[in-house]
Design a protein around this motif. Structure first.
Motif, PDB file in Angstrom:
ATOM      1  N   ASP A   1      -7.820   2.011  -7.832  1.00  0.00           N
ATOM      2  CA  ASP A   1      -6.941   1.933  -8.793  1.00  0.00           C
ATOM      3  C   ASP A   1      -5.844   1.020  -8.936  1.00  0.00           C
ATOM      4  O   ASP A   1      -5.542   0.468  -9.828  1.00  0.00           O
ATOM      5  CB  ASP A   1      -6.374   3.366  -9.116  1.00  0.00           C
ATOM      6  CG  ASP A   1      -7.359   4.727  -9.183  1.00  0.00           C
ATOM      7  OD1 ASP A   1      -8.564   4.240  -9.640  1.00  0.00           O
ATOM      8  OD2 ASP A   1      -7.237   5.686  -8.939  1.00  0.00           O
ATOM      9  N   ALA A   2      -5.274   0.635  -7.749  1.00  0.00           N
ATOM     10  CA  ALA A   2      -3.994  -0.386  -7.458  1.00  0.00           C
ATOM     11  C   ALA A   2      -4.708  -1.638  -7.984  1.00  0.00           C
ATOM     12  O   ALA A   2      -3.936  -2.383  -8.561  1.00  0.00           O
ATOM     13  CB  ALA A   2      -3.615  -0.535  -6.246  1.00  0.00           C
ATOM     14  N   TYR A   3      -5.771  -2.177  -7.763  1.00  0.00           N
ATOM     15  CA  TYR A   3      -6.684  -3.265  -7.998  1.00  0.00           C
ATOM     16  C   TYR A   3      -7.037  -3.454  -9.607  1.00  0.00           C
ATOM     17  O   TYR A   3      -6.747  -4.470 -10.286  1.00  0.00           O
ATOM     18  CB  TYR A   3      -7.760  -3.751  -7.348  1.00  0.00           C
ATOM     19  CG  TYR A   3      -7.332  -3.846  -5.546  1.00  0.00           C
ATOM     20  CD1 TYR A   3      -6.863  -5.072  -5.182  1.00  0.00           C
ATOM     21  CD2 TYR A   3      -7.339  -2.778  -4.956  1.00  0.00           C
ATOM     22  CE1 TYR A   3      -6.846  -5.280  -3.783  1.00  0.00           C
ATOM     23  CE2 TYR A   3      -7.069  -2.898  -3.519  1.00  0.00           C
ATOM     24  CZ  TYR A   3      -6.498  -4.269  -3.011  1.00  0.00           C
ATOM     25  OH  TYR A   3      -6.424  -4.319  -1.847  1.00  0.00           O
ATOM     26  N   LYS A   4      -7.346  -2.291  -9.953  1.00  0.00           N
ATOM     27  CA  LYS A   4      -7.540  -2.063 -11.485  1.00  0.00           C
ATOM     28  C   LYS A   4      -6.499  -2.273 -12.393  1.00  0.00           C
ATOM     29  O   LYS A   4      -6.316  -3.103 -13.362  1.00  0.00           O
ATOM     30  CB  LYS A   4      -8.384  -0.780 -11.727  1.00  0.00           C
ATOM     31  CG  LYS A   4      -9.869  -0.592 -11.175  1.00  0.00           C
ATOM     32  CD  LYS A   4     -10.423   0.681 -11.344  1.00  0.00           C
ATOM     33  CE  LYS A   4     -11.569   0.901 -10.789  1.00  0.00           C
ATOM     34  NZ  LYS A   4     -12.198   2.138 -10.913  1.00  0.00           N
ATOM     35  N   GLU A   5      -5.184  -1.769 -11.774  1.00  0.00           N
ATOM     36  CA  GLU A   5      -3.900  -1.814 -12.428  1.00  0.00           C
ATOM     37  C   GLU A   5      -3.367  -3.193 -12.573  1.00  0.00           C
ATOM     38  O   GLU A   5      -2.730  -3.639 -13.597  1.00  0.00           O
ATOM     39  CB  GLU A   5      -2.983  -0.671 -12.099  1.00  0.00           C
ATOM     40  CG  GLU A   5      -1.771  -0.649 -12.876  1.00  0.00           C
ATOM     41  CD  GLU A   5      -0.599   0.247 -12.223  1.00  0.00           C
ATOM     42  OE1 GLU A   5       0.374   0.228 -12.813  1.00  0.00           O
ATOM     43  OE2 GLU A   5      -1.226   0.973 -11.158  1.00  0.00           O
ATOM     44  N   LEU A   6      -3.747  -4.008 -11.283  1.00  0.00           N
ATOM     45  CA  LEU A   6      -2.850  -5.330 -11.258  1.00  0.00           C
ATOM     46  C   LEU A   6      -3.977  -6.274 -12.254  1.00  0.00           C
ATOM     47  O   LEU A   6      -3.088  -7.060 -12.724  1.00  0.00           O
ATOM     48  CB  LEU A   6      -3.193  -5.759  -9.694  1.00  0.00           C
ATOM     49  CG  LEU A   6      -2.930  -7.062  -9.304  1.00  0.00           C
ATOM     50  CD1 LEU A   6      -1.679  -7.537  -9.618  1.00  0.00           C
ATOM     51  CD2 LEU A   6      -3.353  -7.751  -8.205  1.00  0.00           C
ATOM     52  N   PHE A   7      -5.044  -5.954 -12.529  1.00  0.00           N
ATOM     53  CA  PHE A   7      -5.720  -6.820 -13.284  1.00  0.00           C
ATOM     54  C   PHE A   7      -5.981  -6.251 -14.620  1.00  0.00           C
ATOM     55  O   PHE A   7      -6.883  -6.671 -15.451  1.00  0.00           O
ATOM     56  CB  PHE A   7      -7.036  -7.329 -12.622  1.00  0.00           C
ATOM     57  CG  PHE A   7      -7.048  -8.079 -11.358  1.00  0.00           C
ATOM     58  CD1 PHE A   7      -6.728  -9.444 -11.295  1.00  0.00           C
ATOM     59  CD2 PHE A   7      -7.169  -7.628 -10.147  1.00  0.00           C
ATOM     60  CE1 PHE A   7      -6.574 -10.173 -10.153  1.00  0.00           C
ATOM     61  CE2 PHE A   7      -7.256  -8.286  -8.946  1.00  0.00           C
ATOM     62  CZ  PHE A   7      -6.510  -9.642  -9.117  1.00  0.00           C
ATOM     63  N   SER A   8      -5.255  -5.280 -15.030  1.00  0.00           N
ATOM     64  CA  SER A   8      -5.188  -4.710 -16.343  1.00  0.00           C
ATOM     65  C   SER A   8      -4.652  -5.591 -17.374  1.00  0.00           C
ATOM     66  O   SER A   8      -3.860  -6.423 -17.164  1.00  0.00           O
ATOM     67  CB  SER A   8      -4.527  -3.133 -16.211  1.00  0.00           C
ATOM     68  OG  SER A   8      -3.295  -3.047 -15.936  1.00  0.00           O
ATOM     69  N   LYS A   9      -4.576  -5.058 -18.488  1.00  0.00           N
ATOM     70  CA  LYS A   9      -3.878  -5.784 -19.801  1.00  0.00           C
ATOM     71  C   LYS A   9      -2.625  -5.679 -19.593  1.00  0.00           C
ATOM     72  O   LYS A   9      -1.635  -6.687 -20.043  1.00  0.00           O
ATOM     73  CB  LYS A   9      -4.410  -5.274 -20.914  1.00  0.00           C
ATOM     74  CG  LYS A   9      -6.093  -5.564 -21.342  1.00  0.00           C
ATOM     75  CD  LYS A   9      -6.333  -5.053 -22.865  1.00  0.00           C
ATOM     76  CE  LYS A   9      -7.924  -5.320 -23.302  1.00  0.00           C
ATOM     77  NZ  LYS A   9      -8.075  -4.886 -24.446  1.00  0.00           N
ATOM     78  N   SER A  10      -1.843  -4.476 -19.067  1.00  0.00           N
ATOM     79  CA  SER A  10      -0.510  -4.687 -18.849  1.00  0.00           C
ATOM     80  C   SER A  10       0.107  -5.500 -18.223  1.00  0.00           C
ATOM     81  O   SER A  10       1.412  -6.008 -18.115  1.00  0.00           O
ATOM     82  CB  SER A  10      -0.109  -3.023 -18.493  1.00  0.00           C
ATOM     83  OG  SER A  10      -0.614  -2.839 -17.116  1.00  0.00           O
TER      84      SER A  10
END
Length: 281
Positions: A52-61
């Motif tokens: 989840d941390a890596y998904k959030e890092l590379f997310s649109k936000s």
């Protein structure tokens, strides 16, 4: 006694490296830790493995902040390398102690100067020169590039200067004797000789720029990963940055070790062949 001193010497280096890398290693491990059911992230309790941390890092936000951080790091690194390379070459070329003393002394000032003071000074100077935000962008992105370049420039000069001082003048003059122009001679000899220092300078300045928060926020309102990280509460995606950085450092050391090992092996083989030739003769 000598053995005891050797143990102390090596243990001291190991302790220093351990104090630097152990927190990063633990951060890399816990970057795979999923938040609890209440959405709270903890570095003391392991919930379950997750990306989840890596998904959030590379997310649109974080997309715009990531791009800004990357462009700032690359742009400021290129400027720092260019200015530092020309500066140390000029010092090597003229061999004058007065300019060398001035450059070294002035380069040390930003290193010991607090980032807040450097940022405030840059903000005042940039406002006087450009009358506020640059017209090229409403976010002052070019102001951030200038600020990061000024912040990292002393590191570039101090890294390149010792390497530049060891460059042989005979090589430079021999290249000109072969008919090369001054510019081509510079690229064929001096630039190639400085490639190792250039690569090291790029890594250092890029890391400094990518991590910077204070100067970025003071001189402009450009959004970067650093500003998002330090302005908000602790988030798991920040550990993902540390894990990626650790992976890059490990890969860099492996590549460096492989190159050095290959060079050592080639040198050893050449010396062995020379010794065989000498014995046969």
């Amino acid at each position: 006694m000598n053995k005891f001193k050797s143990i102390l010497k090596h243990s001291y280096v190991i302790l220093i490296l351990a104090s630097l890398y152990i927190p990063i290693i633990f951060g890399a491990i816990y970057s795979f830790n999923s938040p609890s059911d209440k959405g709270i992230f903890s570095v003391t309790t392991w919930n379950r493995s997750s990306f989840d941390a890596y998904k959030e890092l590379f997310s649109k936000s974080h997309g715009l902040a990531f791009v800004n951080s990357f462009l700032l790091g690359v742009s400021s690194s290129i400027l720092v390398i260019t200015i530092s390379l020309l500066t140390v070459f000029a010092l090597w070329r003229h061999k004058n102690n007065a300019p060398r003393t001035f450059v070294q002394s002035s380069s040390n000032i930003p290193l010991i100067n607090p980032d807040v003071i450097t940022g405030l000074t840059l903000a005042i100077v940039l406002n006087l020169i450009f009358f506020g935000t640059l017209s090229a962008t409403n976010e002052g992105f070019f102001r951030a590039i200038i600020g990061h370049t000024v912040m990292s420039l002393p590191y570039g000069i101090l890294i390149m200067l010792p390497k530049s001082d060891k460059f042989s003048k005979n090589i430079f003059e021999a290249s000109q004797d072969l008919g090369y122009s001054k510019i081509r001679t510079w690229f064929k000899t001096y630039f190639v000789y400085m490639l190792g220092s250039i690569a090291f300078t790029f890594i250092i300045t890029f890391a400094l720029s990518f991590d910077d928060f204070i100067i970025t926020r003071i001189v402009s309102n450009t959004e970067t990963l650093g500003t998002q990280l330090y302005e908000g509460q602790f988030q798991a995606w920040s550990l993902a940055i540390g894990a990626i950085s650790l992976l890059i450092v490990v890969l860099g050391n492996v590549i460096y070790g492989a190159i050095k090992g290959s060079q050592f092996y080639k040198t050893k083989k050449i010396l062995q062949n020379q010794n065989k030739t000498t014995i046969l003769n």
